[in-house]
Design a protein around this motif. Sequence first.
Motif: not given
Length: 123
Positions: A108-115, A51-56
């Motif tokens: 926002i996506l990058a910050a979420e992935r960092m978290d 799901s994270a890969g799809d968002a990226i």
Amino acid sequence: MYEPIRTKSVHSTMAADVRVPHRSREEELDIQLAGHLAALLAVTDELGLDSAGDAIARQIARLRGGMPPVRHAGLRGGSASALHGRAHALAGRALVVAASRADTAAAILAAERMDAHALALAP
């Protein structure tokens, strides 16, 4: 003392007269951000985070004018902690470029992935 130059410079060429297309700063930042996100996508796919890969992948496609990225998880057998550390660093780079570009969605996506990767690295 010095004699003035009377000949044409050897550094000027015929190609200098032809207009060479140049990219704008925004286009260069788009390319750089898409590259960082593509690297993050590769690590995310290797971790198996679909799901994270799809968002990226959606963000990469948006930056590339609708062209979706090629996805292939070349599993190298790296440890999960090493992959999470790499993904955290890549997301940080993407966040810096997204902030420079003023791209809220990508930031926002990058910050979420960092978290998410920081949480995975926590003991």
